[in-house]
Design a protein around this motif. Structure first.
Motif, PDB file in Angstrom:
ATOM      1  N   SER A  14      10.702  -3.913   7.846  1.00 49.05           N
ATOM      2  CA  SER A  14      10.055  -2.760   7.241  1.00 49.05           C
ATOM      3  C   SER A  14      11.104  -1.644   7.245  1.00 49.05           C
ATOM      4  CB  SER A  14       8.834  -2.362   8.073  1.00 49.05           C
ATOM      5  OG  SER A  14       8.344  -1.126   7.614  1.00 49.05           O
ATOM      6  N   ILE A  15      11.676  -1.364   6.092  1.00 48.70           N
ATOM      7  CA  ILE A  15      12.917  -0.560   6.099  1.00 48.70           C
ATOM      8  C   ILE A  15      12.690   0.877   6.538  1.00 48.70           C
ATOM      9  CG2 ILE A  15      14.262  -2.004   4.540  1.00 48.70           C
ATOM     10  CD1 ILE A  15      13.641  -0.221   2.272  1.00 48.70           C
ATOM     11  N   TYR A  16      11.525   1.425   6.314  1.00 47.59           N
ATOM     12  CA  TYR A  16      11.310   2.822   6.737  1.00 47.59           C
ATOM     13  C   TYR A  16      10.904   2.931   8.205  1.00 47.59           C
ATOM     14  CZ  TYR A  16      12.307   4.085   2.028  1.00 47.59           C
ATOM     15  OH  TYR A  16      12.972   4.248   0.841  1.00 47.59           O
ATOM     16  N   GLU A  17      10.813   1.819   8.875  1.00 45.28           N
ATOM     17  CA  GLU A  17      10.645   1.876  10.332  1.00 45.28           C
ATOM     18  C   GLU A  17      12.003   1.756  11.021  1.00 45.28           C
ATOM     19  OE1 GLU A  17       7.514  -0.892  11.427  1.00 45.28           O
ATOM     20  OE2 GLU A  17       6.164   0.080   9.994  1.00 45.28           O
ATOM     21  N   GLN A  18      13.040   1.684  10.217  1.00 45.66           N
ATOM     22  CA  GLN A  18      14.411   1.665  10.750  1.00 45.66           C
ATOM     23  C   GLN A  18      14.955   3.104  10.778  1.00 45.66           C
ATOM     24  OE1 GLN A  18      15.584  -1.535  11.591  1.00 45.66           O
ATOM     25  NE2 GLN A  18      13.461  -1.941  11.022  1.00 45.66           N
ATOM     26  N   SER A  19      15.994   3.290  11.550  1.00 49.33           N
ATOM     27  CA  SER A  19      16.626   4.616  11.607  1.00 49.33           C
ATOM     28  C   SER A  19      17.371   4.901  10.300  1.00 49.33           C
ATOM     29  CB  SER A  19      17.611   4.675  12.767  1.00 49.33           C
ATOM     30  OG  SER A  19      18.696   3.812  12.489  1.00 49.33           O
ATOM     31  N   VAL A  20      17.720   6.157  10.110  1.00 50.69           N
ATOM     32  CA  VAL A  20      18.471   6.557   8.911  1.00 50.69           C
ATOM     33  C   VAL A  20      19.796   5.783   8.846  1.00 50.69           C
ATOM     34  CG1 VAL A  20      19.655   8.506   7.800  1.00 50.69           C
ATOM     35  CG2 VAL A  20      17.448   8.860   8.895  1.00 50.69           C
TER      36      VAL A  20
ATOM     37  N   PRO B 104       8.082   6.600   1.953  1.00 46.87           N
ATOM     38  CA  PRO B 104       6.777   6.703   1.310  1.00 46.87           C
ATOM     39  C   PRO B 104       5.861   7.619   2.118  1.00 46.87           C
ATOM     40  CG  PRO B 104       7.008   4.583   2.428  1.00 46.87           C
ATOM     41  CD  PRO B 104       8.314   5.301   2.568  1.00 46.87           C
ATOM     42  N   SER B 105       4.911   8.254   1.434  1.00 49.69           N
ATOM     43  CA  SER B 105       3.944   9.101   2.164  1.00 49.69           C
ATOM     44  C   SER B 105       3.044   8.211   3.004  1.00 49.69           C
ATOM     45  CB  SER B 105       3.111   9.909   1.173  1.00 49.69           C
ATOM     46  OG  SER B 105       3.966  10.641   0.322  1.00 49.69           O
ATOM     47  N   SER B 106       2.781   7.023   2.508  1.00 47.43           N
ATOM     48  CA  SER B 106       2.056   6.028   3.303  1.00 47.43           C
ATOM     49  C   SER B 106       2.470   4.640   2.831  1.00 47.43           C
ATOM     50  CB  SER B 106       0.547   6.226   3.149  1.00 47.43           C
ATOM     51  OG  SER B 106       0.180   6.045   1.799  1.00 47.43           O
ATOM     52  N   GLY B 107       2.146   3.632   3.643  1.00 46.05           N
ATOM     53  CA  GLY B 107       2.494   2.255   3.280  1.00 46.05           C
ATOM     54  C   GLY B 107       3.869   1.847   3.776  1.00 46.05           C
ATOM     55  N   ARG B 108       4.232   0.628   3.445  1.00 45.80           N
ATOM     56  CA  ARG B 108       5.496   0.067   3.938  1.00 45.80           C
ATOM     57  C   ARG B 108       6.284  -0.580   2.805  1.00 45.80           C
ATOM     58  NH1 ARG B 108       2.968  -2.797   9.240  1.00 45.80           N
ATOM     59  NH2 ARG B 108       3.223  -1.048  10.670  1.00 45.80           N
ATOM     60  N   VAL B 109       7.590  -0.548   2.963  1.00 44.35           N
ATOM     61  CA  VAL B 109       8.477  -1.259   2.041  1.00 44.35           C
ATOM     62  C   VAL B 109       9.206  -2.301   2.879  1.00 44.35           C
ATOM     63  CG1 VAL B 109      10.410  -1.077   0.437  1.00 44.35           C
ATOM     64  CG2 VAL B 109       8.761   0.804   0.595  1.00 44.35           C
ATOM     65  N   TRP B 110       9.040  -3.558   2.496  1.00 44.78           N
ATOM     66  CA  TRP B 110       9.628  -4.659   3.267  1.00 44.78           C
ATOM     67  C   TRP B 110      10.848  -5.213   2.538  1.00 44.78           C
ATOM     68  CZ3 TRP B 110       7.673  -6.091   8.015  1.00 44.78           C
ATOM     69  CH2 TRP B 110       6.409  -5.593   8.350  1.00 44.78           C
ATOM     70  N   LEU B 111      11.877  -5.475   3.320  1.00 46.98           N
ATOM     71  CA  LEU B 111      13.035  -6.214   2.805  1.00 46.98           C
ATOM     72  C   LEU B 111      13.126  -7.448   3.698  1.00 46.98           C
ATOM     73  CD1 LEU B 111      15.522  -6.425   0.965  1.00 46.98           C
ATOM     74  CD2 LEU B 111      16.787  -5.101   2.650  1.00 46.98           C
ATOM     75  N   ASP B 112      12.738  -8.587   3.117  1.00 44.36           N
ATOM     76  CA  ASP B 112      12.534  -9.799   3.921  1.00 44.36           C
ATOM     77  C   ASP B 112      11.554  -9.472   5.047  1.00 44.36           C
ATOM     78  OD1 ASP B 112      14.240 -11.162   2.240  1.00 44.36           O
ATOM     79  OD2 ASP B 112      16.010 -10.699   3.435  1.00 44.36           O
ATOM     80  N   GLU B 113      11.975  -9.591   6.303  1.00 42.90           N
ATOM     81  CA  GLU B 113      11.030  -9.357   7.406  1.00 42.90           C
ATOM     82  C   GLU B 113      11.179  -7.952   7.999  1.00 42.90           C
ATOM     83  OE1 GLU B 113       8.714 -11.649   7.921  1.00 42.90           O
ATOM     84  OE2 GLU B 113       9.740 -12.779   6.332  1.00 42.90           O
TER      85      GLU B 113
ATOM     86  N   ASN C 201       0.824  -1.227   0.000  1.00 43.27           N
ATOM     87  CA  ASN C 201       0.000   0.000   0.000  1.00 43.27           C
ATOM     88  C   ASN C 201       0.853   1.270   0.000  1.00 43.27           C
ATOM     89  OD1 ASN C 201      -2.455  -1.440   0.153  1.00 43.27           O
ATOM     90  ND2 ASN C 201      -2.087  -1.763   2.355  1.00 43.27           N
ATOM     91  N   VAL C 202       1.858   1.259  -0.826  1.00 43.51           N
ATOM     92  CA  VAL C 202       2.798   2.401  -0.850  1.00 43.51           C
ATOM     93  C   VAL C 202       2.268   3.522  -1.730  1.00 43.51           C
ATOM     94  CG1 VAL C 202       5.061   3.147  -1.673  1.00 43.51           C
ATOM     95  CG2 VAL C 202       4.865   1.082  -0.286  1.00 43.51           C
ATOM     96  N   LYS C 203       2.347   4.712  -1.183  1.00 41.80           N
ATOM     97  CA  LYS C 203       1.954   5.890  -1.943  1.00 41.80           C
ATOM     98  C   LYS C 203       3.021   6.960  -1.681  1.00 41.80           C
ATOM     99  CE  LYS C 203      -2.391   8.255  -2.820  1.00 41.80           C
ATOM    100  NZ  LYS C 203      -3.735   8.487  -2.303  1.00 41.80           N
ATOM    101  N   ARG C 204       3.476   7.574  -2.749  1.00 40.32           N
ATOM    102  CA  ARG C 204       4.428   8.668  -2.566  1.00 40.32           C
ATOM    103  C   ARG C 204       3.839   9.913  -3.248  1.00 40.32           C
ATOM    104  NH1 ARG C 204       8.487  10.932   0.490  1.00 40.32           N
ATOM    105  NH2 ARG C 204       8.691  12.911  -0.618  1.00 40.32           N
ATOM    106  N   ILE C 205       3.632  10.914  -2.424  1.00 40.01           N
ATOM    107  CA  ILE C 205       3.004  12.144  -2.913  1.00 40.01           C
ATOM    108  C   ILE C 205       4.002  13.295  -2.795  1.00 40.01           C
ATOM    109  CG2 ILE C 205       1.132  13.805  -2.451  1.00 40.01           C
ATOM    110  CD1 ILE C 205      -0.437  11.392  -1.268  1.00 40.01           C
TER     111      ILE C 205
END
Lengths: 407, 229
Positions: B68-74, B57-66, B6-10
């Motif tokens: 969620s990469i945007y829930e990780q720190s920079v 992403p403006s919304s949604g998640r991007v997963w790399l294996d298990e 459900n990724v959206k980038r605005i």
């Protein structure tokens, strides 16, 4: 390949950019180091001059000026000798030594000299009234951790007139010759001479000081008073405080004690040089302020421009895994190198300038001051890093997606 | 496996909202060779940036294996890129003041590899791409094809599992293009995941799966390998 290599290789690639971005810091440090070196040595010279003059305070006749005194104190105005007793009896804190003097013109074997009568220190201990005075149980001044003129064996030789402005013993028929007088009159130790109608034996000869003392002949104060028929008067009373601070405190107290006399500190003799030192010291702070503003702004602007130029490179580094902290350190380290190099070169230029032109500019010999040099280089480096902090932080915040954009 | 959920980038520009990319569900399995094609401004670079952990992403998640990469720190995302991903750029993005060898050493240095190991591994990688005699040349002293080979060596030197390529053959002559595509074929054979954005039909044809991007919407050109929900 690491952070240091990246910084070094980038700097080597853009040598002119390095020169232009750090020029303001380099010039600022050079000017600061040169001015501070000359100022510090000039201040030391003033201090040395003050020390060589000996007395911290002079008590003069109301009408006399300090210039009159050092032009040979032969202006004809006098003070009552009893002022010496008043000063001693007052028991003022910080008074270390009191030396009354009476000067007048005289002829020594056809040579015009200034005959200066002084009271040897042994006379003070011989006076019953003074023995009970506070001088011999003097109140110490708070600032005097160390006496400026500790009594020593040297006080017992005529040369002490040069070093401590006093002499321990001087018989009523003895004189001490200034260097010029001894040279021009060809009299030496043990010779008998005629002076103001009196007969004297030469006790000793002083070494050259470069002051009016070189053309003086020193004799016992009371002998000079008798020969000159001046009565119990003196031309000046020199008071040595135990330290410079004490001298400052003593001036108002002595002025209050002797309202008919003029009390001045010897530091006024070198007032002009002190003024120049103050001006140079002020200038050095102005240069420091300018260095901070111009050098800092110049370097900050250069680093910001460097960040703009290298946006694609920063984006690429981030894409291949560089953290924002790495990017920030990349620019901070560059600034550190620029500050260190510019500071060091500026410091060397400033030092050479001070050493070469110091003697002509301020009349003082200048030697390198390692502490000042290290401080200047450190300040330049710190300034460079601080100036680069904001642009480096902006670089760290850049969007790594820049790597996908066309140039 | 990489998955967009459900990724959206605005983007908002001059007060106007533009949806650069919208994707309900996209899965790319490990070892896949995927080409993303589409006209300019269709969102290809946005997709690549999202997959590379460089654009939230403006919304949604991007997963790399298990993960969620945007829930990780920079910093954690930088580590993921450093250890698991390699990027190939249309304009190569070599650092101009470094030699070929030094450019290839950079990712190794970021990974904390010692200098002797950096030199050995970077030299071996450049030799693999036929650049043994160009180790100490700067990018400006090399042809375009040689520069792209240096860039490929830099991409692969850390042995990444995923290769993200942005128009890798866009600036190349046919010979150099073939070198790059052969390198991708080899990487695919080695089991690496390759996602390449391209306008080049020949390059797209080499991929085993093709996605079409149009006005931010992803569709499958060939539907036999994955599904777009």
């Amino acid at each position: 390949m690491n952070l240091r290599s990246l910084v070094w290789k980038e700097l080597r690639e853009r040598p002119w950019s390095v020169v232009s971005s750090s020029m303001a810091i380099l010039l600022g440090v050079a000017a600061l180091v040169a001015i501070r070196h000359v100022t510090v040595h000039s201040e030391q010279e003033v201090s040395r001059q003050l020390s060589s003059l000996g007395a911290n305070i002079l008590i003069l006749p109301k009408e006399a000026s300090l210039q009159n005194y050092y032009a040979a104190d032969r202006n004809g105005q006098t003070l009552p000798e009893e002022h010496v007793t008043e000063v001693l009896m007052a028991g003022l804190a910080g008074v270390e030594k009191v030396t009354p003097k009476l000067s007048m013109p005289a002829s020594l074997g056809g040579l015009e000299v200034t005959l200066t009568g002084i009271l040897p220190q042994s006379e003070f201990t011989a006076q019953q009234a003074w023995q009970t005075a506070a001088l011999f149980t003097p109140r110490k001044h708070e600032g005097c951790k160390k006496a400026s003129h500790e009594p020593s064996e040297a006080d017992k030789t005529p040369e002490s007139l040069n070093t401590t402005r006093s002499i321990e013993n001087l018989e009523k028929n003895q004189i001490v010759l200034g260097a010029d007088v001894a040279e021009r009159s060809a009299f030496s130790d043990g010779d008998t001479v005629e002076l103001l109608g009196g007969t004297f034996t030469v006790l000793g000869t002083l070494s050259r000081t470069g002051t009016v003392d070189d053309s003086r002949v020193f004799a016992h104060l009371h002998t000079v008073q008798e020969l000159a028929k001046s009565g119990e008067v003196v031309s000046a009373i020199e008071v040595i405080g135990c330290c410079e601070d004490a001298a400052g405190d003593l001036v108002p107290e002595l002025s209050k004690l002797l309202p008919d006399a003029r009390v001045v500190t010897v530091s006024q003799v070198v007032q002009t040089q002190v003024g120049v030192n103050r001006l140079m010291s002020g200038t050095s702070w102005f240069v420091l302020g300018t260095l901070i503003l111009v050098g800092g702004a110049s370097l900050a602007s250069a680093i910001a421009a460097n960040v703009r130029e290298r946006r694609r490179e920063i984006g690429t580094l981030m894409a291949i895994g560089a953290t924002p902290g790495f990017v920030q350190r990349l620019f901070l380290m560059k600034a550190l190198v620029l500050g260190l190099v510019a500071g060091t070169i500026g410091c060397v230029i400033g030092l050479l300038t001070a050493v070469l032109i110091g003697p002509q500019w301020a009349g003082v010999a200048v030697l390198p001051l390692p502490g000042l040099a290290v401080m200047a280089v450190g300040a330049a480096t710190l300034l460079a890093v601080m100036a680069a902090y904001w642009p480096a932080r902006q670089a760290a915040k850049l969007d790594p997606c820049l790597c996908f954009q066309e140039v | 496996m990489i998955r967009l959920e459900n990724v959206k980038r605005i983007y908002t520009r001059h007060g106007q909202t533009v949806t650069a990319l919208q994707c309900e569900n996209l899965c790319i399995s490990a070892g896949e060779y995927v080409a993303v094609i589409g006209p300019s401004g269709s969102g290809k670079s946005t997709l690549l940036s999202l997959l590379g952990g460089m654009l939230s992403p403006s919304s949604g998640r991007v997963w790399l294996d298990e993960t969620s990469i945007y829930e990780q720190s920079v910093v954690a995302r930088s580590t993921i890129r450093r250890e698991r991903m390699g990027f190939v750029f249309q304009t190569f993005n070599l650092i101009p003041y470094l030699t070929a060898l030094e450019n290839v050493q950079v990712p190794l240095g970021l990974n904390g590899v010692s200098l002797p190991d950096q030199t050995a591994r970077a030299t071996a990688m450049l030799q693999r791409f036929g650049l043994a005699d160009r180790l100490n040349h700067k990018p400006s002293e090399m042809s375009v094809g040689q520069q792209q080979r240096v860039a490929l060596a830099r991409t692969l030197v850390n042995d990444p599992q995923i290769i993200l390529a942005d128009e890798p053959t866009g600036n190349l002559d046919p010979t150099s293009r073939e070198v790059v595509l052969k390198a991708f074929d080899m990487c695919h054979e080695e089991g690496r995941t390759i996602i390449t954005v391209t306008h080049d039909a020949t390059a797209a044809a080499r991929a085993k799966r093709r996605l079409v991007l149009n006005e931010g919407q992803i569709s499958e050109e060939l539907s036999s390998f994955a599904k777009v929900a």
